[in-house]
Enzyme design. Structure first.
Site, PDB file in Angstrom:
ATOM      1  N   ASP A  74     -39.245 -24.390  45.852  1.00  0.00           N
ATOM      2  CA  ASP A  74     -40.040 -24.918  44.748  1.00  0.00           C
ATOM      3  C   ASP A  74     -39.740 -26.390  44.491  1.00  0.00           C
ATOM      4  O   ASP A  74     -38.852 -26.980  45.105  1.00  0.00           O
ATOM      5  CB  ASP A  74     -39.774 -24.104  43.484  1.00  0.00           C
ATOM      6  CG  ASP A  74     -40.247 -22.669  43.619  1.00  0.00           C
ATOM      7  OD1 ASP A  74     -41.384 -22.467  44.076  1.00  0.00           O
ATOM      8  OD2 ASP A  74     -39.474 -21.752  43.283  1.00  0.00           O
TER       9      ASP A  74
ATOM     10  N   TYR B 213     -28.113 -19.643  50.690  1.00  0.00           N
ATOM     11  CA  TYR B 213     -28.337 -20.564  49.574  1.00  0.00           C
ATOM     12  C   TYR B 213     -27.010 -21.012  48.968  1.00  0.00           C
ATOM     13  O   TYR B 213     -26.025 -20.280  48.989  1.00  0.00           O
ATOM     14  CB  TYR B 213     -29.167 -19.896  48.472  1.00  0.00           C
ATOM     15  CG  TYR B 213     -30.634 -19.755  48.780  1.00  0.00           C
ATOM     16  CD1 TYR B 213     -31.535 -20.769  48.450  1.00  0.00           C
ATOM     17  CD2 TYR B 213     -31.135 -18.604  49.392  1.00  0.00           C
ATOM     18  CE1 TYR B 213     -32.887 -20.641  48.721  1.00  0.00           C
ATOM     19  CE2 TYR B 213     -32.486 -18.470  49.667  1.00  0.00           C
ATOM     20  CZ  TYR B 213     -33.357 -19.488  49.323  1.00  0.00           C
ATOM     21  OH  TYR B 213     -34.698 -19.353  49.595  1.00  0.00           O
TER      22      TYR B 213
END
Length: 450
Positions: free
Chosen positions: A149, A208
């Site tokens: 995003d 991540y």
């Protein structure tokens, strides 16, 4: 000016010269008395004819004459070969690995509608088109590994697509693209994947990291407590209470498998830590929601057992309303695939030294620029800290919540997560979307990935 002077002029230069002469002629004509103008126009009208016999109107005379003169001079120019439309004679399926700093971009995915900031894929497609590696982004079998995003960065993002290939003169893809890409987007490797490869569906696991500092204004995070809670994410669970529902995808399976989940120290001297997370696949905003709950536990606003409660959809069938962690500290650190051998930019012996030096200098410049800004901000923080010590900290009855990126949210009274208002169920959200779009069950293609 003699006609030979025009021999080396381009078409654009000739047109520019025409307009310049026309402007001067009009200016001179306008400065003459009316009778003189009429007389000159009458003489010209009687004397000047086009080859086909049509009279030139006085108001267009200067432009026509100058244009005719320029075209006559241009006839001596060498004829240029017509430019053929670019076509890919031969293509090859390639996977690219790349890194980018997300704060300058409106996310990874290319958008058809205008966006406040450019997208990472938009810049990548621009470079691919300029390098004549593709002709159309919509017809090159494109796929991406992990959609990030706005504001989110990546160190090991992967895309796959068909690009131009040359056997006679091999293309050094990393070098070609990095010369055309912005400095904060770097191609770090490429590979020729096996048949059937898809950057998204062939990925075995995604890694991540979410960066944060232990200390914040008014408090300090309990790292041991956060690590204890992070371990509860391990294994396969239903994560519907740790994501944002995307009704357009009609997802019904919210089970995802977490392979590694822990809090690690990045830099002891600055108190910089990271939530280090690896899993097979992730839901929309899943990592940021998981981090938000860890922040609450680290601040001792919630017990570690909250994670078990939220993973139990019989006990908590719908998601309580809470804020996600900020997007900027999140990094898609790596993506793992089977049977992929990455060719690095420095693997070519002839170009390796030059590419390695250029890549390092480009990234060093970015790092150095941010380091200087960090120090300047540090001076300002010292001033603010001095004022706080001088006047003392004010007594506040409100609760402070750390939401990442150094941002704090204050509330008069903290409401425990399980006591908060709940969102609608997945089933209700999906059904409402289908009714709004006029879709039947047979029309819906659910996107369920484990």
């Amino acid at each position: 000016m003699p006609a030979s002077k025009y021999a080396g002029w381009s078409r654009d230069q000739l047109i520019s010269r025409i307009l310049e002469l026309d402007g001067k002629l009009q200016k001179n004509t306008n400065s003459l008395p009316n009778k003189e103008i009429e007389g000159k126009n009458e003489v010209i009208k009687n004397k000047n004819k086009l080859d086909n016999g049509n009279e030139i109107e006085p108001q267009h005379l200067s432009q026509e004459l100058v244009l005719q003169h320029a075209l006559q001079d241009a006839s001596s120019l060498p004829k240029l070969k017509p430019v053929r439309p670019f076509q890919l004679e031969k293509t090859v399926f390639v996977a690219f690995k790349f890194a980018y700093c997300g704060w300058n971009y409106n996310g990874l995915a290319y958008q058809l509608e205008p966006t406040p900031l450019p997208t990472v894929e938009g810049k990548v497609f621009e470079a691919l088109l300029r390098a004549h590696l593709i002709t159309d982004p919509s017809s090159c079998s494109f796929s991406r590994c992990g959609r990030t995003d706005k504001g989110v960065s990546a160190m090991g993002q992967v895309i796959s697509l068909n690009v131009r290939h040359s056997e006679r003169r091999p293309i050094i893809y990393c070098d070609v693209l990095n010369r055309l890409l912005p400095a904060d987007i770097r191609i770090t490797g490429y590979a020729f994947p096996p048949e059937g490869f898809d950057a998204r569906f062939s990925c075995k696991q995604r890694h991540y990291k979410y960066l944060f500092t232990k200390d914040y204004p008014g408090g300090s995070l309990d790292i041991d407590r956060m690590n204890e809670a992070a371990a509860l994410y391990l294994g396969e669970h239903d994560f519907r209470n740790f994501c944002k529902i995307d009704a357009s995808k009609q997802i019904t399976n919210y089970h995802r498998r977490i392979l590694s989940s822990k809090v690690i120290c990045i830099d002891p001297s600055t108190g910089l830590y990271a939530f280090d997370l690896q899993g097979t696949a992730f839901l929309w905003h899943q990592v940021r929601c998981m981090m938000a709950i860890l922040f609450l536990i680290g601040q001792k606003l919630e017990p570690a057992s909250l994670i078990n409660d939220l993973l139990d959809i019989k006990k908590v069938p719908t998601k309580p309303i809470y804020d996600m962690a900020s997007e900027y500290p999140l990094i898609l650190y790596d993506c793992d695939f089977d049977n992929i051998e990455w060719t690095l930019p420095t693997d070519s012996p002839t170009t390796a030294p030059r590419i390695a030096k250029h890549t390092y200098e480009t990234i060093y410049h970015q790092w150095h620029s941010l380091r200087i800004r960090e120090q300047i901000a540090s001076f300002m923080l010292d001033i603010a800290d001095h004022n706080v010590k001088r006047y003392g900290k004010s007594e506040e009855s409100s609760s402070t919540m750390n939401v990442g990126e150094g941002l704090l949210k204050r509330t008069k009274k903290y409401i425990p997560i399980l006591s908060r208002q709940r969102q609608e169920s997945v089933e209700v959200v999906n059904e409402r979307y289908k009714r709004k779009k006029g879709l039947k069950d047979s029309d819906v293609k659910s996107e369920n990935i484990k």
